[in-house]
Design a protein around this motif. Structure first.
Motif, PDB file in Angstrom:
ATOM      1  N   THR A 140       0.813  -1.219   0.000  1.00  0.00           N
ATOM      2  CA  THR A 140       0.000   0.000   0.000  1.00  0.00           C
ATOM      3  C   THR A 140       0.850   1.274   0.000  1.00  0.00           C
ATOM      4  OG1 THR A 140      -0.162  -0.173   2.417  1.00  0.00           O
ATOM      5  CG2 THR A 140      -1.966  -1.104   1.115  1.00  0.00           C
ATOM      6  N   GLY A 141       2.130   1.139  -0.209  1.00  0.00           N
ATOM      7  CA  GLY A 141       2.991   2.313  -0.322  1.00  0.00           C
ATOM      8  C   GLY A 141       3.269   3.033   0.981  1.00  0.00           C
ATOM      9  N   GLN A 142       3.195   2.320   2.092  1.00  0.00           N
ATOM     10  CA  GLN A 142       3.483   2.941   3.397  1.00  0.00           C
ATOM     11  C   GLN A 142       4.971   2.727   3.710  1.00  0.00           C
ATOM     12  OE1 GLN A 142       0.419   2.222   6.531  1.00  0.00           O
ATOM     13  NE2 GLN A 142      -0.747   1.125   4.960  1.00  0.00           N
ATOM     14  N   GLY A 143       5.790   3.470   2.997  1.00  0.00           N
ATOM     15  CA  GLY A 143       7.230   3.281   3.073  1.00  0.00           C
ATOM     16  C   GLY A 143       7.812   3.502   4.467  1.00  0.00           C
ATOM     17  N   ALA A 144       7.384   4.542   5.139  1.00  0.00           N
ATOM     18  CA  ALA A 144       7.942   4.851   6.457  1.00  0.00           C
ATOM     19  C   ALA A 144       7.626   3.732   7.453  1.00  0.00           C
ATOM     20  CB  ALA A 144       7.394   6.179   6.966  1.00  0.00           C
ATOM     21  N   ILE A 145       6.421   3.222   7.376  1.00  0.00           N
ATOM     22  CA  ILE A 145       6.041   2.136   8.287  1.00  0.00           C
ATOM     23  C   ILE A 145       6.782   0.856   7.913  1.00  0.00           C
ATOM     24  CG2 ILE A 145       4.139   0.597   8.920  1.00  0.00           C
ATOM     25  CD1 ILE A 145       2.336   3.028   9.104  1.00  0.00           C
ATOM     26  N   ALA A 146       6.923   0.611   6.621  1.00  0.00           N
ATOM     27  CA  ALA A 146       7.670  -0.581   6.195  1.00  0.00           C
ATOM     28  C   ALA A 146       9.091  -0.539   6.742  1.00  0.00           C
ATOM     29  CB  ALA A 146       7.679  -0.663   4.667  1.00  0.00           C
ATOM     30  N   GLN A 147       9.691   0.657   6.736  1.00  0.00           N
ATOM     31  CA  GLN A 147      11.061   0.778   7.233  1.00  0.00           C
ATOM     32  C   GLN A 147      11.118   0.540   8.744  1.00  0.00           C
ATOM     33  OE1 GLN A 147      13.806   1.202   5.112  1.00  0.00           O
ATOM     34  NE2 GLN A 147      14.766   0.489   7.012  1.00  0.00           N
ATOM     35  N   LEU A 148      10.130   1.041   9.467  1.00  0.00           N
ATOM     36  CA  LEU A 148      10.063   0.788  10.911  1.00  0.00           C
ATOM     37  C   LEU A 148       9.998  -0.716  11.189  1.00  0.00           C
ATOM     38  CD1 LEU A 148       7.489   3.523  12.081  1.00  0.00           C
ATOM     39  CD2 LEU A 148       9.917   3.401  12.720  1.00  0.00           C
ATOM     40  N   LEU A 149       9.203  -1.407  10.413  1.00  0.00           N
ATOM     41  CA  LEU A 149       9.050  -2.846  10.607  1.00  0.00           C
ATOM     42  C   LEU A 149      10.334  -3.592  10.273  1.00  0.00           C
ATOM     43  CD1 LEU A 149       5.453  -3.160   9.103  1.00  0.00           C
ATOM     44  CD2 LEU A 149       6.092  -3.426  11.511  1.00  0.00           C
ATOM     45  N   LEU A 150      10.981  -3.189   9.193  1.00  0.00           N
ATOM     46  CA  LEU A 150      12.260  -3.818   8.819  1.00  0.00           C
ATOM     47  C   LEU A 150      13.304  -3.608   9.911  1.00  0.00           C
ATOM     48  CD1 LEU A 150      12.371  -2.898   5.024  1.00  0.00           C
ATOM     49  CD2 LEU A 150      12.301  -5.228   5.980  1.00  0.00           C
ATOM     50  N   ASN A 151      13.340  -2.390  10.432  1.00  0.00           N
ATOM     51  CA  ASN A 151      14.309  -2.086  11.489  1.00  0.00           C
ATOM     52  C   ASN A 151      14.046  -2.903  12.753  1.00  0.00           C
ATOM     53  OD1 ASN A 151      15.413  -0.204   9.760  1.00  0.00           O
ATOM     54  ND2 ASN A 151      14.434   1.568  10.749  1.00  0.00           N
ATOM     55  N   ALA A 152      12.797  -3.333  12.907  1.00  0.00           N
ATOM     56  CA  ALA A 152      12.422  -4.112  14.093  1.00  0.00           C
ATOM     57  C   ALA A 152      12.564  -5.615  13.856  1.00  0.00           C
ATOM     58  CB  ALA A 152      10.993  -3.781  14.491  1.00  0.00           C
ATOM     59  N   GLY A 153      13.048  -5.985  12.683  1.00  0.00           N
ATOM     60  CA  GLY A 153      13.276  -7.406  12.410  1.00  0.00           C
ATOM     61  C   GLY A 153      12.218  -8.088  11.589  1.00  0.00           C
ATOM     62  N   ALA A 154      11.348  -7.313  10.954  1.00  0.00           N
ATOM     63  CA  ALA A 154      10.324  -7.928  10.106  1.00  0.00           C
ATOM     64  C   ALA A 154      10.981  -8.640   8.939  1.00  0.00           C
ATOM     65  CB  ALA A 154       9.351  -6.872   9.610  1.00  0.00           C
ATOM     66  N   GLN A 155      10.472  -9.785   8.601  1.00  0.00           N
ATOM     67  CA  GLN A 155      11.026 -10.586   7.507  1.00  0.00           C
ATOM     68  C   GLN A 155      10.282 -10.291   6.214  1.00  0.00           C
ATOM     69  OE1 GLN A 155      10.715 -14.623   8.888  1.00  0.00           O
ATOM     70  NE2 GLN A 155      12.114 -14.296  10.619  1.00  0.00           N
ATOM     71  N   GLY A 156      11.036 -10.079   5.161  1.00  0.00           N
ATOM     72  CA  GLY A 156      10.438  -9.779   3.861  1.00  0.00           C
ATOM     73  C   GLY A 156      11.423  -9.016   3.015  1.00  0.00           C
ATOM     74  N   ALA A 157      11.076  -8.835   1.772  1.00  0.00           N
ATOM     75  CA  ALA A 157      11.963  -8.122   0.850  1.00  0.00           C
ATOM     76  C   ALA A 157      11.999  -6.654   1.204  1.00  0.00           C
ATOM     77  CB  ALA A 157      11.490  -8.308  -0.576  1.00  0.00           C
ATOM     78  N   PRO A 158      13.172  -6.062   1.263  1.00  0.00           N
ATOM     79  CA  PRO A 158      13.287  -4.632   1.579  1.00  0.00           C
ATOM     80  C   PRO A 158      12.740  -3.781   0.432  1.00  0.00           C
ATOM     81  CG  PRO A 158      15.428  -5.545   1.005  1.00  0.00           C
ATOM     82  CD  PRO A 158      14.482  -6.717   1.074  1.00  0.00           C
TER      83      PRO A 158
END
Length: 266
Positions: free
Chosen positions: A248-266
């Motif tokens: 859905t194009g929520q880039g800032a939230i996606a980055q927060l999740l990645l920084n917290a260890g979320a698994q998935g393609a960056p």
């Protein structure tokens, strides 16, 4: 000399006999002194018991009770705290349910009637009682960011694990709406952060799926991560919060999740 002595002795004995007789009969003795009366020689009857006082007010009729209960809900809805207190003193019932199954406290909460809600809770209103929509004062205040009432419900025994008609805690809709201050209150009250509702969503998933991706929802996601939310929990379809954010194009939230260890393609 002997005769006079005997005469004196007989006179004394006679006087004593007369005195004793007058004591028993209550009649005056020969010397004119009244003896005790029968009333004083017998036990006095006990005084009658005091007449019981009548009750302060007659019992309410069903019609009167209904009228008071209905007035209480109206006063609560209108935030008339003084009327609430007066109606309760007159016998209105705290837990009576009116239209849509609402108690006075639920009605006050849905009107954000803070003063009335405070008076009702002080009187002992149950903050966990639900209406026909399964909204309690606690759940509704949490969902709608009515923070003043929310904090009062927590102070009066709110069940932080209670759920709404969707099977969600108060935290999940607060996350959906981006109510940052409310989310802070609920997390501090230890509402389960990874509770899954009937749709298969946690507060984190709902913040991403139904949120805007704006600053408020970014802050909500940050708060949830800090509280230990599992960033890799997927919804009922197996889609994670990160995947939803990226889709859905929520880039800032996606980055927060990645920084917290979320698994998935960056």
């Amino acid at each position: 000399m002997i005769k006079s002595h005997i005469g004196l002795k007989l006179a004394i004995m006679l006087a004593v006999s007369v005195a004793l007789a007058s004591c028993q009969t209550g009649k005056p003795a020969d010397n004119g002194t009244p003896g005790p009366t029968a009333a004083t020689s017998e036990a006095q009857p006990s005084s009658p018991s005091p007449t019981p006082l009548p009750s302060s007010a007659p019992p309410l009729t069903p019609q009167q009770q209904m009228a008071l209960n209905t007035e209480l809900i109206g006063a609560a809805t209108n935030n008339d705290s003084a009327a609430v207190v007066a109606l309760l003193a007159d016998g209105a019932q705290l837990e009576f349910k009116g239209a849509e199954g609402r108690t006075a406290l639920v009605a006050a909460t849905k009107s954000n009637a803070v003063a009335a809600a405070k008076s009702l809770m002080a009187a002992g209103a149950n903050v966990n009682t639900k209406d026909d929509l399964q909204d309690s004062a606690f759940l509704y205040a949490g969902a709608e960011a009515l923070d003043e009432i929310l904090e009062m419900t927590l102070a009066h025994g709110a069940d932080v694990k209670s759920t709404n008609r969707y099977g969600g805690t108060a935290l999940i809709p607060a996350c959906e709406h981006g109510h940052v201050s409310t989310v802070k209150i609920l997390l501090a009250a230890e509402v389960p952060v990874d509770h899954v509702n009937n749709l298969g969503w946690t507060g984190l998933l709902e913040a991403v799926i139904l949120g805007t991706g704006g600053e408020a929802h970014q802050e909500v996601v940050r708060l949830l991560i800090q509280a230990g939310a599992n960033v890799n929990l997927a919804d009922a379809n197996g889609v994670t919060a990160l995947a939803h954010a990226q889709a859905t194009g929520q880039g800032a939230i996606a980055q927060l999740l990645l920084n917290a260890g979320a698994q998935g393609a960056p």
